[in-house]
Enzyme design. Structure first.
Site, PDB file in Angstrom:
ATOM      1  N   THR A  32       0.833  -1.199   0.000  1.00  0.00           N
ATOM      2  CA  THR A  32       0.000   0.000   0.000  1.00  0.00           C
ATOM      3  C   THR A  32       0.869   1.251   0.000  1.00  0.00           C
ATOM      4  OG1 THR A  32      -1.931   1.061   0.992  1.00  0.00           O
ATOM      5  CG2 THR A  32      -0.371   0.072   2.536  1.00  0.00           C
TER       6      THR A  32
ATOM      7  N   LYS B 298       3.533   1.570  -3.797  1.00  0.00           N
ATOM      8  CA  LYS B 298       2.953   0.818  -4.920  1.00  0.00           C
ATOM      9  C   LYS B 298       3.774   0.919  -6.207  1.00  0.00           C
ATOM     10  CE  LYS B 298      -1.859   0.662  -3.432  1.00  0.00           C
ATOM     11  NZ  LYS B 298      -3.259   0.795  -3.828  1.00  0.00           N
TER      12      LYS B 298
HETATM   13  P1  NAP Z   1      -3.065  10.182  -4.665  1.00  0.00           P
HETATM   14  O1  NAP Z   1      -2.176   9.486  -5.631  1.00  0.00           O
HETATM   15  O2  NAP Z   1      -2.451  10.943  -3.548  1.00  0.00           O
HETATM   16  O3  NAP Z   1      -3.997  11.196  -5.528  1.00  0.00           O
HETATM   17  C1  NAP Z   1      -4.812  12.138  -4.898  1.00  0.00           C
HETATM   18  C2  NAP Z   1      -5.756  12.786  -5.898  1.00  0.00           C
HETATM   19  O4  NAP Z   1      -6.644  13.642  -5.165  1.00  0.00           O
HETATM   20  C3  NAP Z   1      -5.081  13.657  -6.946  1.00  0.00           C
HETATM   21  O5  NAP Z   1      -5.812  13.642  -8.134  1.00  0.00           O
HETATM   22  C4  NAP Z   1      -5.137  15.044  -6.284  1.00  0.00           C
HETATM   23  O6  NAP Z   1      -5.107  16.113  -7.202  1.00  0.00           O
HETATM   24  C5  NAP Z   1      -6.518  14.985  -5.665  1.00  0.00           C
HETATM   25  N1  NAP Z   1      -6.655  15.937  -4.572  1.00  0.00           N
HETATM   26  C6  NAP Z   1      -6.107  15.858  -3.341  1.00  0.00           C
HETATM   27  N2  NAP Z   1      -6.482  16.923  -2.597  1.00  0.00           N
HETATM   28  C7  NAP Z   1      -7.242  17.708  -3.388  1.00  0.00           C
HETATM   29  C8  NAP Z   1      -7.923  18.934  -3.212  1.00  0.00           C
HETATM   30  N3  NAP Z   1      -7.886  19.587  -2.046  1.00  0.00           N
HETATM   31  N4  NAP Z   1      -8.653  19.435  -4.230  1.00  0.00           N
HETATM   32  C9  NAP Z   1      -8.704  18.781  -5.425  1.00  0.00           C
HETATM   33  N5  NAP Z   1      -8.082  17.601  -5.666  1.00  0.00           N
HETATM   34  C10 NAP Z   1      -7.365  17.074  -4.662  1.00  0.00           C
HETATM   35  O7  NAP Z   1      -4.093   9.182  -3.979  1.00  0.00           O
HETATM   36  P2  NAP Z   1      -4.644   7.790  -4.568  1.00  0.00           P
HETATM   37  O8  NAP Z   1      -3.751   6.680  -4.137  1.00  0.00           O
HETATM   38  O9  NAP Z   1      -4.916   7.970  -6.006  1.00  0.00           O
HETATM   39  O10 NAP Z   1      -6.010   7.591  -3.746  1.00  0.00           O
HETATM   40  C11 NAP Z   1      -7.147   8.412  -4.000  1.00  0.00           C
HETATM   41  C12 NAP Z   1      -8.311   7.927  -3.154  1.00  0.00           C
HETATM   42  O11 NAP Z   1      -8.728   6.630  -3.570  1.00  0.00           O
HETATM   43  C13 NAP Z   1      -7.979   7.821  -1.667  1.00  0.00           C
HETATM   44  O12 NAP Z   1      -9.006   8.422  -0.936  1.00  0.00           O
HETATM   45  C14 NAP Z   1      -7.957   6.342  -1.385  1.00  0.00           C
HETATM   46  O13 NAP Z   1      -8.437   6.064  -0.089  1.00  0.00           O
HETATM   47  C15 NAP Z   1      -8.921   5.799  -2.441  1.00  0.00           C
HETATM   48  N6  NAP Z   1      -8.590   4.403  -2.808  1.00  0.00           N
HETATM   49  C16 NAP Z   1      -9.507   3.438  -2.531  1.00  0.00           C
HETATM   50  C17 NAP Z   1      -9.236   2.111  -2.846  1.00  0.00           C
HETATM   51  C18 NAP Z   1     -10.248   1.046  -2.529  1.00  0.00           C
HETATM   52  O14 NAP Z   1      -9.890  -0.129  -2.484  1.00  0.00           O
HETATM   53  N7  NAP Z   1     -11.499   1.386  -2.353  1.00  0.00           N
HETATM   54  C19 NAP Z   1      -8.025   1.766  -3.464  1.00  0.00           C
HETATM   55  C20 NAP Z   1      -7.112   2.782  -3.748  1.00  0.00           C
HETATM   56  C21 NAP Z   1      -7.407   4.117  -3.395  1.00  0.00           C
HETATM   57  P3  NAP Z   1      -3.714  16.791  -7.653  1.00  0.00           P
HETATM   58  O15 NAP Z   1      -3.166  15.931  -8.749  1.00  0.00           O
HETATM   59  O16 NAP Z   1      -4.110  18.133  -8.116  1.00  0.00           O
HETATM   60  O17 NAP Z   1      -2.827  16.816  -6.445  1.00  0.00           O
END
Ligand code: NAP
Length: 290
Positions: A67, A71
């Site tokens: 995680t 990753k």
């Molecule tokens: P990440 O790589 O850190 O990406 C975060 C994303 O959120 C980016 O697109 C970022 O935009 C955006 N963001 C963050 N803060 C923001 C704000 N204040 N306003 C607008 N956009 C914002 O995270 P990730 O690994 O992709 O995970 C994303 C979500 O998916 C998490 O909440 C995680 O818990 C969930 N998830 C769930 C599962 C599941 O099994 N259900 C699996 C994986 C992930 P920028 O590019 O502009 O920074």
């Protein structure tokens, strides 16, 4: 089943790992299916990933989940990588082979199984995808591979969304993903869309946050799928429902990515009845916590 000399160990490497629900998924399945296996969280400090993977192999661990934040970084420590995981550029599951671990990405197939189980189609659909981080990138691949008609991928940061869209379109060989800024959502053609919320906005404890707050956006959505599962119902889901759409959280995605990993490690197929039993247990955890 008692732990004995034949017990196989699997685990989760990441940082932090304290809040993970994966042990509940895997240990429940092992008990239900009578497999002599245990699953434990394994905290790995920032500069010790290489040692951790080598150590896990040396200790005969059957498999690992990976995680945040490892990753992508873990790929350099693998013996082999599945083609899909290679394309996505992220690995969340390591499977033991004779001379090292093979990396897979079960997040994407997990989301697909979750959507299928809710009767949500991707093929031929017009999709709005919010975010361009690690998870949204995998979702963009999934949508493209499964034949989505168009994916409007909206992100706060232009460079990221533009790069991800270009990469997916190149890999797929057609212009399916269209990059946009979040604030440009009104330029999406009129119609009803499947919207997938793939940003981290709205995650507990910031439960009142939502990535697009304008009501007009939610009129475009027939089905909203949030990858977040804590809180149980996000603001994005509430707003989608308030405008007549159906809404789902990401718990089934979590469930199925775990089930696919379990199947790879133990060389079995988990039945829908067993998957449902684990889901009910996960769900109870949330309904009790909410
Ligand atoms: P990440 O790589 O850190 O990406 C975060 C994303 O959120 C980016 O697109 C970022 O935009 C955006 N963001 C963050 N803060 C923001 C704000 N204040 N306003 C607008 N956009 C914002 O995270 P990730 O690994 O992709 O995970 C994303 C979500 O998916 C998490 O909440 C995680 O818990 C969930 N998830 C769930 C599962 C599941 O099994 N259900 C699996 C994986 C992930 P920028 O590019 O502009 O920074």
């Amino acid at each position: 089943m008692e732990i004995d000399g034949r017990t196989k160990i699997c685990g989760l490497i990441g940082n932090p790992v304290e809040h993970t629900l994966s042990p509940m998924i895997h240990n429940t399945l092992a008990q239900r299916l009578g497999h002599n296996m245990r699953y434990v969280p394994l905290l790995v400090e920032r500069d010790r990933l290489k040692e951790a993977v080598a150590g896990a192999f040396a200790l005969n661990l059957l498999g690992l989940n990976v995680t945040v934040p490892y990753k992508s970084e873990v790929i350099a420590n693998l013996r082999e990588i599945d083609e899909l995981a290679q394309n996505i550029g992220a690995v969340n599951t390591l499977v033991r082979t004779t001379d090292g671990y093979k990396g897979y990405n079960t997040d994407m197939e997990g989301l697909y199984r979750a959507m299928t189980s809710e009767g949500i189609r991707i093929g031929g659909e017009q999709i709005i995808l919010l975010g361009a981080g690690g998870a949204a990138r995998a979702v963009a691949y999934l949508c493209a591979v499964k034949g989505a008609d168009k994916v409007y991928m909206l992100n706060r940061t232009w460079d990221k969304v533009q790069a991800v869209a270009a990469e997916v379109n190149r890999a797929i060989g057609r212009d399916v993903v269209m990059p946009m800024l979040l604030k440009e959502y009104s330029q999406i053609p009129a119609g009803k869309y499947l919207a997938i919320q793939g940003t981290s906005v709205g995650l507990a404890p910031h439960v009142e946050d939502v990535v697009i707050a304008e009501e007009a956006f939610y009129k475009k959505i027939h089905t909203g799928f949030d990858l977040i599962y804590s809180p149980w119902e996000t603001k994005f889901m509430k707003m989608t429902k308030a405008h007549g759409g159906r809404a789902y959280n990401g718990l089934k995605m979590l469930l199925y990515q775990g089930i696919i990993a379990y199947e790879l490690w133990n060389n079995v197929t988990v039945s829908e009845a067993d998957a449902q039993m684990v889901y009910e247990k996960l769900k109870a955890h949330f309904t009790l916590a909410d």
